[in-house]
Design an enzyme around this catalytic site. Structure first.
Site, mmCIF file in Angstrom:
data_model
loop_
_atom_site.group_PDB
_atom_site.id
_atom_site.type_symbol
_atom_site.label_atom_id
_atom_site.label_comp_id
_atom_site.label_asym_id
_atom_site.label_seq_id
_atom_site.Cartn_x
_atom_site.Cartn_y
_atom_site.Cartn_z
ATOM 1 N N CYS A 333 0.799 -1.238 0.000
ATOM 2 C CA CYS A 333 0.000 0.000 0.000
ATOM 3 C C CYS A 333 0.831 1.288 0.000
ATOM 4 C CB CYS A 333 -0.979 0.030 1.159
ATOM 5 S SG CYS A 333 -1.431 -1.551 1.824
ATOM 6 N N ARG A 362 6.849 -10.952 5.649
ATOM 7 C CA ARG A 362 6.359 -10.697 7.006
ATOM 8 C C ARG A 362 7.033 -11.686 7.942
ATOM 9 N NH1 ARG A 362 -0.128 -9.487 5.953
ATOM 10 N NH2 ARG A 362 0.288 -7.895 4.394
ATOM 11 N N GLN A 380 1.143 -11.282 -3.373
ATOM 12 C CA GLN A 380 -0.294 -11.035 -3.460
ATOM 13 C C GLN A 380 -0.641 -10.523 -4.842
ATOM 14 O OE1 GLN A 380 -0.954 -8.117 -0.364
ATOM 15 N NE2 GLN A 380 -2.045 -9.627 0.864
ATOM 16 N N ASP A 382 -2.175 -7.871 -5.550
ATOM 17 C CA ASP A 382 -2.570 -6.702 -4.773
ATOM 18 C C ASP A 382 -3.005 -5.569 -5.694
ATOM 19 O OD1 ASP A 382 -2.943 -5.407 -2.423
ATOM 20 O OD2 ASP A 382 -0.833 -5.270 -1.873
ATOM 21 N N HIS A 384 -4.456 -1.297 -5.411
ATOM 22 C CA HIS A 384 -4.958 -0.144 -4.661
ATOM 23 C C HIS A 384 -5.663 0.792 -5.604
ATOM 24 C CE1 HIS A 384 -1.951 -1.910 -2.010
ATOM 25 N NE2 HIS A 384 -2.848 -1.627 -1.105
ATOM 26 N N LYS A 463 -13.844 -3.920 5.921
ATOM 27 C CA LYS A 463 -13.541 -4.683 4.720
ATOM 28 C C LYS A 463 -14.612 -5.714 4.414
ATOM 29 C CE LYS A 463 -10.640 -7.925 7.292
ATOM 30 N NZ LYS A 463 -9.485 -8.814 7.241
ATOM 31 N N HIS A 509 -8.321 -1.148 -0.890
ATOM 32 C CA HIS A 509 -7.306 -2.200 -1.005
ATOM 33 C C HIS A 509 -8.019 -3.441 -1.511
ATOM 34 C CE1 HIS A 509 -4.641 -0.075 2.039
ATOM 35 N NE2 HIS A 509 -5.821 0.473 2.254
#
Length: 640
Positions: A333, A362, A380, A382, A384, A463, A509
RNA sequence: GCCAGCGUAGCUCAGUGGUAGAGCACCCGAUUCGUAAUCGGGCGGUCGUCGGUUCAAUCCCGACCGCUGGCUCCA
């Protein structure tokens, strides 16, 4: 008098305090023998607890799901009875029924061993033979305190019970438990159970409290059910992605990089096929970007991660300062915000969607790592999205449809959940009200049914989660749509509106597969390793029957590869049977056998995975076209 | 991170206080085969790492690393 209404509409008048067992007997002796418990107005109680209320009265037998919970809870007591006989020092915690079984927590000086479990199981069998009745008693707080004087965990629980609550105990032979019930009439009902494993568990689930020893077990009414359950566990183990990952040569792990997968050529093929599919779906309305993996802490201070999630980030030493003030990115992000900030944006560009497949790290605690499902390095799909508040509803619908369509390709059915503000969060309540209101309205507008997950939102916003259940019955959170009013504030994101003044966008997200690593694990188990053609690392294996036909087979493989099919030649010096078996074990979707007849007619004898008896001989060109079509359309089933 | 169990050949696993074995895989040879394991031979392990006990440790003890099942955690 109380009025009881039976399922067939008949009624019974009974005095308050009547035992359900007597009511059941009055209905029928056969029913009384089969009865496990009763439900009064839907509330389950046992046969020996006096009736307090009238209303709908239902007798529960082994066929009712509620009865299974009663059985399992009673089996937990049975376990505790046995444990106390063998290990009188054991202090008792809680022992509830859970899905497929039960557990009971004990506090002991010396943890249980697998041998202890066997002892307990034998002792349980003895207690069953003794047919000890479960006797309910309602006691005063003072009485209860005396009964459980030596059980500090029970005393703690007792102290939490309100003064208006009924305190009840259940006794079977030597064992007394503070318990609300209900239970089966006696231990003789508890015939089909098995202790499965022990585990440490924090008292009250609090890692600051002492660790108890938990024993898990399963219990069923019928032996067939128990056997079927144990068999199901065995089958589940066979399709465990870690087992299949090895067998199918897809990935591995090494102790020098715990929690990070090594992908073999075959596994990489699957991985790339998935990424390729998402790319294809995103070609139209998304902008794929790539950003760095390493950042100074300044970025995480702005985003708010430095304070809250530093322990879970991989920190890197800055050689000039000697400080651990740099970290591998645990998420994309903030880097996308920086990219957004690099230009002035017009409302005309919105919604602006930055998508990426970058590598994330992580630092998960060691005990959490597990195969591909919980890793330290992952990728991911991912995205945005920067948009105006007005665009939220349309965008959520667009994204939700995108996600559901993606899952459909795999035959996965998601459960949609709406998660609201967690206890620990950033942003004031007014902002949360706005975010939750907007996201919920958008979700409702899609018409999709959804459940609530209160308090399970991200720390920056509410979410929508898309969860699927895997073959082992575990629920996985896969896709997510998160609405974020906080990040735009923190990063001072802006766009120029129609009115030529600066406005604040909102951020969404979005992830579809969650992490590809975990998604591959779910797919391996979902398909039991038998991937549809488009995902199969090896789509076709060509088998010449004899050495003389190897060149013909090689030419067929060449043609398939030229057509974009992942075809391999197996001309090893082994019998045809051996090679067929190997292809089946490796779950190759198609084997193309070439003998003299096929060589002469430019055909192949096609054997579809798992369909050994139904081979068919078709022209090579036709086969190539069929496999190509199946891959292109991402068909779930191989054609007949 | 916490509790417990486990770590022996590429894989699945057996085994013992006196420096290790099976099946499969792999290599070689024979076999040339019509839809789920052909036969024979061979190669292969400092028994997770480090330390201790012992005349002697893969085995007993300790620490560490990793894996598994749970607990906690999961932006």
């Amino acid at each position: 008098m109380l009025t009881l209404t039976l399922p067939d509409g008949a009624t019974r008048e009974v005095a308050p305090g009547t035992l359900p067992v007597d009511v059941v007997k009055s209905i029928g002796e056969g029913l009384a023998r089969a009865a496990i418990a009763v439900a009064v107005n839907g509330k389950v109680q046992d046969l020996m607890t006096p009736l307090r209320d009238g209303g709908d009265f239902r007798v529960l037998t082994a066929r009712d799901a509620e009865a299974l919970d009663v059985l399992r809870h009673s089996t937990a007591h049975l376990l505790a009875t046995a444990v106390r006989r063998v290990r009188p020092d054991a202090k008792i915690g809680f022992g509830p029924a859970i899905e497929d079984g039960f557990y009971y927590d004990f506090e002991v000086e010396r943890p249980f061993t697998p041998e202890d479990l066997e002892r307990f199981e034998q002792e349980m069998a003895k207690v069953v033979k003794e047919k000890l009745p479960f006797v309910r008693a309602e006691v005063s707080r003072r009485e209860a305190q005396q009964v459980f004087a030596d059980d500090p965990l029970k005393l703690e629980r007792l102290s939490e019970l309100g003064d208006d609550e009924v305190i009840s105990t259940y006794t079977d032979g030597p064992f007394v438990d503070l318990c609300r019930g209900p239970h089966v009439p006696d231990t003789g009902y508890l015939k089909h159970f098995k202790l499965l494993n022990t585990a440490g568990a924090y008292w009250r689930g609090d890692e600051k409290r002492q660790m108890l020893q938990r024993i898990y077990g399963t219990a069923w009414f019928k032996k067939e059910d128990l056997d079927a359950y144990l068999h199901r566990i065995e089958e589940a183990k066979k399709r465990d992605h870690r087992v299949l990952g090895k067998q199918l040569d897809l990935f591995m792990f090494h102790q020098f990089s715990p929690g990070s997968a090594f992908w073999t050529e075959r596994g990489t093929t699957i991985f790339n096929a998935l990424v390729g599919y998402v790319r294809e779906l995103q070609r139209e309305h998304f902008q794929e970007v790539r950003t760095p993996v390493l950042y100074n802490k300044g970025l995480w201070e702005i985003s708010g991660h430095w304070g809250k999630y530093r322990e879970n980030m991989f920190l890197v030493q800055n050689n000039e300062t000697g400080e651990l003030d740099t970290s591998l990115k645990p998420m994309n992000c903030p880097s996308h915000y920086l990219l957004y900030l690099s230009k002035k944006h017009s409302y005309r560009e919105l919604p602006l969607r930055f998508a990426t497949f970058d590598t994330l790290h992580r630092n998960e605690v060691t005990g959490a790592l597990s195969g591909l499902t919980r890793v330290r390095q992952f990728h991911q799909d991912d995205c945005h999205i920067f948009l105006t508040e007005d665009q939220i509803a349309d965008e959520v619908r667009f994204l939700a449809q995108f996600i559901v369509r993606y899952y459909e390709t795999f035959g996965l059915k998601p459960t949609v959940r709406f998660a609201t503000r967690p206890e620990v969060r950033i942003g004031d309540d007014a902002l949360w009200d706005r975010a939750e209101g907007a996201l919920r309205a958008a979700l409702e507008a899609t018409g999709m049914p959804f459940q609530m997950k209160p308090g399970d939102g991200a720390f920056y916003g509410p979410k929508i989660d898309f969860d699927v259940t895997d073959s082992l019955g575990r629920l996985w959170q896969l896709g997510t749509i998160q609405l974020d009013y906080n990040a735009p504030e923190r990063f001072d994101l802006q766009y120029v509106g129609e009115d030529n003044t600066m406005h604040r966008p909102v951020v969404i997200h979005r992830a579809v597969s969650g992490s590809f690593e975990r998604f591959v694990a779910i797919l391996i188990e979902h398909f039991a390793g038998a991937f549809p053609v488009w995902l199969a690392p090896e789509q076709v294996r060509v088998l010449p029957i004899t050495d003389e036909l190897a060149d013909v087979a090689r030419a067929v493989v060449r043609r398939m590869r030229d057509a974009g099919i992942r075809a391999h030649l197996d001309d090893r010096n082994e019998t045809l049977n051996y090679r067929i078996r190997d292809g089946e074990v490796m779950k190759v979707p198609y084997m193309a056998v070439i003998g003299k007849r096929e060589a002469e007619g430019d055909t192949v004898a096609v054997r579809a995975r798992g369909e050994g008896k139904k081979q068919e001989v078709i022209p090579v060109a036709q086969f190539i076209e069929r496999v190509g079509e199946e891959a292109k359309t991402r068909a779930l089933q191989t054609a007949d």
